[in-house]
Design an enzyme around this catalytic site. Structure first.
Site, PDB file in Angstrom:
ATOM      1  N   GLY A 197       0.851  -1.226   0.068  1.00 48.39           N
ATOM      2  CA  GLY A 197      -0.044   0.079   0.049  1.00 48.39           C
ATOM      3  C   GLY A 197       0.715   1.395   0.087  1.00 48.39           C
ATOM      4  O   GLY A 197       0.141   2.408  -0.158  1.00 48.39           O
ATOM      5  N   GLY A 251       3.145  -3.598  -3.997  1.00 39.54           N
ATOM      6  CA  GLY A 251       2.719  -3.769  -5.265  1.00 39.54           C
ATOM      7  C   GLY A 251       3.243  -2.863  -6.198  1.00 39.54           C
ATOM      8  O   GLY A 251       4.393  -2.829  -6.865  1.00 39.54           O
ATOM      9  N   ARG A 252       2.432  -1.675  -6.132  1.00 41.43           N
ATOM     10  CA  ARG A 252       2.585  -0.519  -6.877  1.00 41.43           C
ATOM     11  C   ARG A 252       4.047   0.128  -6.517  1.00 41.43           C
ATOM     12  O   ARG A 252       4.554   0.928  -7.577  1.00 41.43           O
ATOM     13  CB  ARG A 252       1.782   0.535  -6.788  1.00 41.43           C
ATOM     14  CG  ARG A 252       1.576   1.380  -5.358  1.00 41.43           C
ATOM     15  CD  ARG A 252       0.520   2.325  -5.225  1.00 41.43           C
ATOM     16  NE  ARG A 252      -0.918   1.518  -4.921  1.00 41.43           N
ATOM     17  CZ  ARG A 252      -1.913   1.419  -5.792  1.00 41.43           C
ATOM     18  NH1 ARG A 252      -2.044   2.508  -6.613  1.00 41.43           N
ATOM     19  NH2 ARG A 252      -2.882   0.832  -5.440  1.00 41.43           N
ATOM     20  N   ARG A 283      -7.535   2.731 -13.861  1.00 46.28           N
ATOM     21  CA  ARG A 283      -7.367   3.411 -12.619  1.00 46.28           C
ATOM     22  C   ARG A 283      -8.054   5.028 -12.837  1.00 46.28           C
ATOM     23  O   ARG A 283      -8.963   5.317 -12.041  1.00 46.28           O
ATOM     24  CB  ARG A 283      -5.872   3.910 -12.314  1.00 46.28           C
ATOM     25  CG  ARG A 283      -5.117   2.384 -11.892  1.00 46.28           C
ATOM     26  CD  ARG A 283      -3.998   2.467 -11.113  1.00 46.28           C
ATOM     27  NE  ARG A 283      -4.252   2.830  -9.707  1.00 46.28           N
ATOM     28  CZ  ARG A 283      -3.948   4.294  -9.395  1.00 46.28           C
ATOM     29  NH1 ARG A 283      -3.578   5.214 -10.093  1.00 46.28           N
ATOM     30  NH2 ARG A 283      -4.162   4.424  -8.108  1.00 46.28           N
ATOM     31  N   TYR A 338     -10.913   5.194 -10.218  1.00 52.17           N
ATOM     32  CA  TYR A 338     -10.769   5.919  -8.884  1.00 52.17           C
ATOM     33  C   TYR A 338     -10.711   7.237  -9.260  1.00 52.17           C
ATOM     34  O   TYR A 338     -10.395   7.798  -8.242  1.00 52.17           O
ATOM     35  CB  TYR A 338      -9.427   5.286  -8.427  1.00 52.17           C
ATOM     36  CG  TYR A 338      -9.300   3.895  -8.095  1.00 52.17           C
ATOM     37  CD1 TYR A 338     -10.041   3.023  -7.419  1.00 52.17           C
ATOM     38  CD2 TYR A 338      -7.992   3.127  -8.667  1.00 52.17           C
ATOM     39  CE1 TYR A 338      -9.848   1.599  -7.456  1.00 52.17           C
ATOM     40  CE2 TYR A 338      -8.092   1.895  -8.507  1.00 52.17           C
ATOM     41  CZ  TYR A 338      -8.663   0.962  -7.986  1.00 52.17           C
ATOM     42  OH  TYR A 338      -8.519  -0.297  -7.645  1.00 52.17           O
ATOM     43  N   CYS A 368     -17.169   3.571 -25.204  1.00 58.38           N
ATOM     44  CA  CYS A 368     -18.333   4.337 -25.093  1.00 58.38           C
ATOM     45  C   CYS A 368     -18.613   4.623 -23.543  1.00 58.38           C
ATOM     46  O   CYS A 368     -19.782   3.984 -23.198  1.00 58.38           O
ATOM     47  CB  CYS A 368     -19.217   3.885 -25.802  1.00 58.38           C
ATOM     48  SG  CYS A 368     -18.957   3.701 -27.603  1.00 58.38           S
TER      49      CYS A 368
END
Ligand code: PLP
Length: 422
Positions: A243, A289-290, A326, A330, A355
């Site tokens: 995180g 992760g990120r 993303r 978010y 669309c």
């Protein structure tokens, strides 16, 4: 500009990769990754943990952020473990060379088949099942009994904290489906019959993603340590989750904690809340992760056309929310850069062909005047990019391309077309 993106003679480079040269070889949109950045991110994380004197740090890379096999192989060679949330991710991690004893199995909805598969796949099963409910523990215990194995158990504690992040990526409070309240952990521990085929080896937390403020993290690690002292046996490890945020927005870089600060905070919390009472060293497990993958990738796109609605300038690009979700999911901010350097003059809404109104990579972005076939990149798309993508609108999936340490480029995942979408 971001350190890994820079203009050389007017041409945008990603680390040493000349993007327009690479785009001559591969049709857009495609993800471009840098081996060097990926390796550096992993090593910086591991070294920071070592430097803060954390005991035997184990970095379990969160596969859901990026599960490309070639990239995982690179991390596996550096000694990385894996944080997985499905049997598919387990298989991928194993195929990439990450051994089961470095894999933690997270997730609130593990199925019986998944538990069976991962327990059978190696002698001792995964490093741990990060258990999210009593019901799950009952199921693991039942499966382990049938297989005559002992499953290694870690409870994911719900530390009841509220981090400052987007509500969809916040996970550490009672209203979230994740983790167990301490009372429920005790109830599970007291049920002796569950422990014939299970061993309690750790406790974990993961309070959310894209955390830039460490106050909630500090509080949660304190609670993790306090809970660990209440367990019936000494634990092998404490898993502090993932995180840790990255600077997607230029303003984030001022807020973003340095790895050193983060690791020292963990060290201090452990000293204060754990080692003040216990002398036996406890391993620290991480699930980033990120922090490892986000900055190792960009999305390279071409302009399809311009469209003007009164004073709204739309720049329609060939990448869409199905390729990178993303922003639409978010409201996440990602920087956009033209591949050819020119003075920024116009305000654009940079949108994809999907669309959906939310198929927008950035509103009111100041960019040079761009036209059909000009290249533009979306920055920091190495995490939750391809892995979150879909074929929505029956679009093929983009290719994933790796710029290697030796300067060569390589397709590490082919683009798919309509014919592959059955
Ligand atoms: C998503 C997730 C992670 C990784 O989160 P990042 O923000 O990418 O670091 C780690 N652990 C668990 C349990 C997760 O669900």
């Amino acid at each position: 500009m971001k350190n890994q993106l820079s203009y050389k003679n007017g041409a945008l480079h990603f680390e040493r990769a000349n993007i327009s040269q690479i785009a001559k070889k591969f049709p857009t949109p495609f993800f471009l990754y840098s081996e060097t950045i990926l390796k550096n991110n992993y090593s910086a994380f591991y070294e920071a943990a070592k430097k803060a004197k954390l005991h035997e740090p184990l970095i379990c890379f969160a596969l859901k952020s990026n599960s490309n096999k070639s990239l995982l192989k690179i991390l596996a060679k550096l000694g990385s473990g894996a944080d997985i949330v499905s049997v598919g991710e387990f298989k991928r991690a194993i195929e990439a060379g990450i051994p089961a004893e470095k894999i933690v199995f997270s997730g609130v909805g593990k199925t019986k088949e998944e538990i069976k598969y991962v327990l059978k796949a190696s002698k001792h099963g995964p490093y741990s099942f990060n258990v999210e409910s009593i019901e799950e523990l009952e199921l693991i215990s039942e499966v382990a009994k049938k297989l005559d194995k002992k499953a290694r158990i870690c409870f994911r504690l719900n530390p009841v904290v509220q981090p400052i992040t987007h509500k969809y990526i916040s996970t550490g409070n009672k209203t979230h489906k994740f983790g167990m309240l301490l009372d429920d952990v005790f109830t599970a521990i007291e049920n002796k019959k569950l422990w014939k085929h299970c061993t309690l080896v750790g406790l974990s937390i993961h309070i959310g993603s894209q955390l830039l403020d460490l106050k909630a993290t500090e509080k949660a690690i304190g609670k993790l340590c306090e809970a660990a002292l209440l367990m019936p046996n000494n634990l092998e490890f404490l898993d502090v989750g993932g995180g840790l945020g990255v600077d997607y927005h230029p303003d984030d870089s001022k807020k973003m904690p340095e790895l050193k600060t983060y690791m020292e905070l963990i060290h201090r919390s452990l000293e204060k809340h754990y080692y003040a009472y216990r002398s036996k060293p406890v391993r620290v497990v991480f699930e980033p992760g990120r922090k490892i993958s986000a900055k190792a990738g960009i999305l390279v796109m071409s302009v399809l056309r311009n469209k003007v609605s009164e004073d709204n300038n739309f720049l329609i690009v060939d990448g869409g929310m199905n390729d990178f979700m993303r922003p639409s999911l978010y409201g996440a901010y990602h920087e956009l850069f033209p591949v050819k350097k020119a003075p920024a003059k116009k305000l654009y809404h940079v949108v994809g062909p999907i669309c959906e109104t939310s198929d927008c990579f950035g509103s009111g972005r100041k960019l040079p005047a761009l036209k059909q076939d000009d290249l533009i990149i979306l920055a920091d798309t190495g995490a939750y990019g391809y892995s979150m993508g879909s074929s929505y609108n029956l679009r093929g999936r983009p290719a994933e391309v790796l710029f290697k340490d030796n300067g060569k480029t390589l397709i590490i995942n082919k683009a798919t077309s309509y014919e592959d979408l059955t």
